[in-house]
Design a protein around this motif. Structure first.
Motif, PDB file in Angstrom:
ATOM      1  N   GLU A  30      61.609  29.689 -67.267  1.00 40.68           N
ATOM      2  CA  GLU A  30      60.962  28.439 -67.678  1.00 40.68           C
ATOM      3  C   GLU A  30      59.442  28.538 -67.518  1.00 40.68           C
ATOM      4  O   GLU A  30      58.696  28.073 -68.383  1.00 40.68           O
ATOM      5  CB  GLU A  30      61.509  27.274 -66.861  1.00 40.68           C
ATOM      6  N   ASN A  34      56.601  28.129 -70.415  1.00 40.44           N
ATOM      7  CA  ASN A  34      55.457  27.225 -70.325  1.00 40.44           C
ATOM      8  C   ASN A  34      54.139  27.970 -70.486  1.00 40.44           C
ATOM      9  O   ASN A  34      53.199  27.454 -71.092  1.00 40.44           O
ATOM     10  CB  ASN A  34      55.491  26.450 -69.007  1.00 40.44           C
ATOM     11  N   VAL A  48      66.666  25.156 -70.415  1.00 36.41           N
ATOM     12  CA  VAL A  48      66.936  26.038 -69.278  1.00 36.41           C
ATOM     13  C   VAL A  48      68.427  26.347 -69.240  1.00 36.41           C
ATOM     14  O   VAL A  48      69.271  25.455 -69.337  1.00 36.41           O
ATOM     15  CB  VAL A  48      66.491  25.380 -67.953  1.00 36.41           C
ATOM     16  N   VAL A  69      65.775  30.929 -70.488  1.00 37.04           N
ATOM     17  CA  VAL A  69      65.536  29.753 -71.312  1.00 37.04           C
ATOM     18  C   VAL A  69      65.736  30.143 -72.770  1.00 37.04           C
ATOM     19  O   VAL A  69      65.542  31.298 -73.152  1.00 37.04           O
ATOM     20  CB  VAL A  69      64.125  29.147 -71.133  1.00 37.04           C
TER      21      VAL A  69
END
Length: 136
Positions: A30, A34, A48, A69
């Motif tokens: 994750e 990001n 996720v 993810v």
């Protein structure tokens, strides 16, 4: 005196070995997602993977990803070590060579594997690769 010297030498050796360990931060899948999003590449519908929704049932299994993810154009899998990430990439690449319909773009950065849908054009895949490889 020899005993003290031996203890000091062993202590120095241990500190040297520990100091040579990897200083790279280990991110979750994750966090990788990001970071890619922050770098400006399209990461949409980020989900996720958990034990309940892991279609491959590999999460946490021996030599498999420790986090994952999925997103619109692909997925990110994170492993305990680089060898496991590389082995997974090679496994997927070999399947794609034998069955071109399921081929995809795959990139390893340390312990992480970025998997991208083959529908992406090569220029867009390169943007993902460049941003992914800059994550340290």
């Amino acid at each position: 005196m020899k005993k003290i010297f031996s203890i000091l030498l062993c202590s120095l050796l241990i500190f040297t070995i520990v100091g040579c360990g990897s200083s790279a931060k280990k991110y979750t899948a994750e966090e990788y997602g990001n970071k890619l999003k922050d770098a400006g590449v399209a990461i949409e519908n980020l989900e996720v993977t958990t034990n309940d929704n892991d279609k491959n049932q590999l999460l946490g299994r021996p030599n498999q990803y420790t986090s994952k993810v999925t997103f619109t154009n692909g997925s990110i899998e994170v492993f305990a070590n680089k060898e496991d990430a590389t082995n997974r990439k090679e496994y997927i690449d070999n399947i794609g060579k034998k069955m071109p319909l399921v081929a995809e773009y795959n990139y390893v950065n340390g312990v992480a594997l970025l998997r991208l849908d083959k529908k992406l054009n090569p220029d867009d895949a390169k943007k993902y690769e460049d941003a992914f490889m800059k994550i340290k």
